[in-house]
Design an enzyme around this catalytic site. Sequence first.
Site, mmCIF file in Angstrom:
data_model
loop_
_atom_site.group_PDB
_atom_site.id
_atom_site.type_symbol
_atom_site.label_atom_id
_atom_site.label_comp_id
_atom_site.label_asym_id
_atom_site.label_seq_id
_atom_site.Cartn_x
_atom_site.Cartn_y
_atom_site.Cartn_z
ATOM 1 N N HIS A 75 3.669 1.369 16.229
ATOM 2 C CA HIS A 75 4.345 2.287 15.311
ATOM 3 C C HIS A 75 4.492 1.738 13.896
ATOM 4 C CE1 HIS A 75 5.993 5.822 17.582
ATOM 5 N NE2 HIS A 75 5.393 5.136 18.527
ATOM 6 N N ASP B 26 10.184 6.121 10.561
ATOM 7 C CA ASP B 26 9.457 6.585 11.731
ATOM 8 C C ASP B 26 10.241 7.758 12.313
ATOM 9 O OD1 ASP B 26 8.828 6.714 14.719
ATOM 10 O OD2 ASP B 26 7.402 5.177 14.105
#
Length: 454
Positions: free
Chosen positions: A22, A119
């Site tokens: 990520h 994120d």
Amino acid sequence: MSSSLAVKKQHVAVFAFPFGTHAAPLLNLIQRLAKASPNVIFSFFSTSSSNSSLFWSSSSIENIKVFDVDDGVPEGYVFSGKPQEDINLFLNVATESLKVGLEAAEKEVGRNVSCVISDAFLWFCCEMAQDKNVPWISLWTSGASSLSTHLHTDIIRETIGLDGITGREDEVVKCVPGLSKLKLLDLQSGILTGNLESTFSILLHKMGHTLPKAKAVAINSFEDLDQTIVNDLKTKLKNFLNIGPFHLVSPPLLSNSSDVHDCMIWLDQQKRGSVAYIAFGSVMTLPPHELKALAEALEASKTPFLWSLKDKFRSNLPEGFLERTEELGKIVPWAPQVQVLSHDALAVFITHCGWNSILESISAGVPIICRPTFGDQPLNASIIENVWEIGVKIEGGRFTKDGTLRTLESVLSNGGKRMKKQVEVFKELALKSVEPNGSSTRNFLALKDLVIAQ
């Protein structure tokens, strides 16, 4: 504070999800924004272990400052091996830890933040942005289809029910635009199946509720790949911006051009469109019996192969396999994947269906054999096979010698020509999207304007 920092006017806080793959796409995006907006300071927050893997190079961008935040692991803690244990520990302290980090960054930089980027998993960054009275911008690092399932979770649950899908696995997902060719069994764990009350399932559910509050949601994809889903998400999100594929617009963080194991030299010696490239990412590990079955199928089919396999797993290969296939294939602990997939010797990519790998394969025009394991991978695999029609799932969902032989035959024989033709269409669309006037380029410029408009 240095004079170079003193002249910069805006300060953007960036919060990474420090697990799996990520953090790297988020940093990739921030590097693009930082280069395009040299008068903006970007404070990048992640755990120390995540930051050390991302910022390994001595080269850096002056207006990106790096800050470590608490990983939530108590001193002397012994991991029990429970699923997502490290993620849960991080999430237990994340809200407070990120706030403390943000205050420290504002003091060091000498300016309050003007925008928060995170994120998408870190939905609570929306509240942090609201407290600061600044916009929140989110990055979704996977595909539009998996994002859509999270935004439609309540509708899916209301339509299907929560009594389990046993006996109903093959029912199609009619209630979500663009997913009507997918089955209930393709949906990610935590939507209808699995532990719906786990920390991670609740996080994703809350994320689906919170993302419509974001000033913008950016995604590492291109509009023409999932047009129906993209059009639907544009009605649910304020600024839904496809700005990828990332690997086509900026170099990977970890050098993908270094070919220390001479993969490209080996590929140069192979016939055009003959090689199977095998890689399952940095997280997934095949069970020993599947690894053995895959090896047996490659050998029996006499398929030339390039296999990215860590040295510690070589002991799981069939006895004598390395010696018998010395002329047929090449096994390396790491391969420059983007380069490998772009070589004209490639015929097929055997992969776990992680999103980055999918985009890299599509952009190179290489069909895919899918062996998904967790998260969005089963959903991605079904889309590859049933929606885009650029690959197939491994027969039976697991590697067996006979099933893998049949799957290889289906892709490498004349039957695979349709997949190859279709993936070439998507390749051209991907390349077009990142041209100077392409949709991804325009969307990135719109995102940049949103970030610096405060």
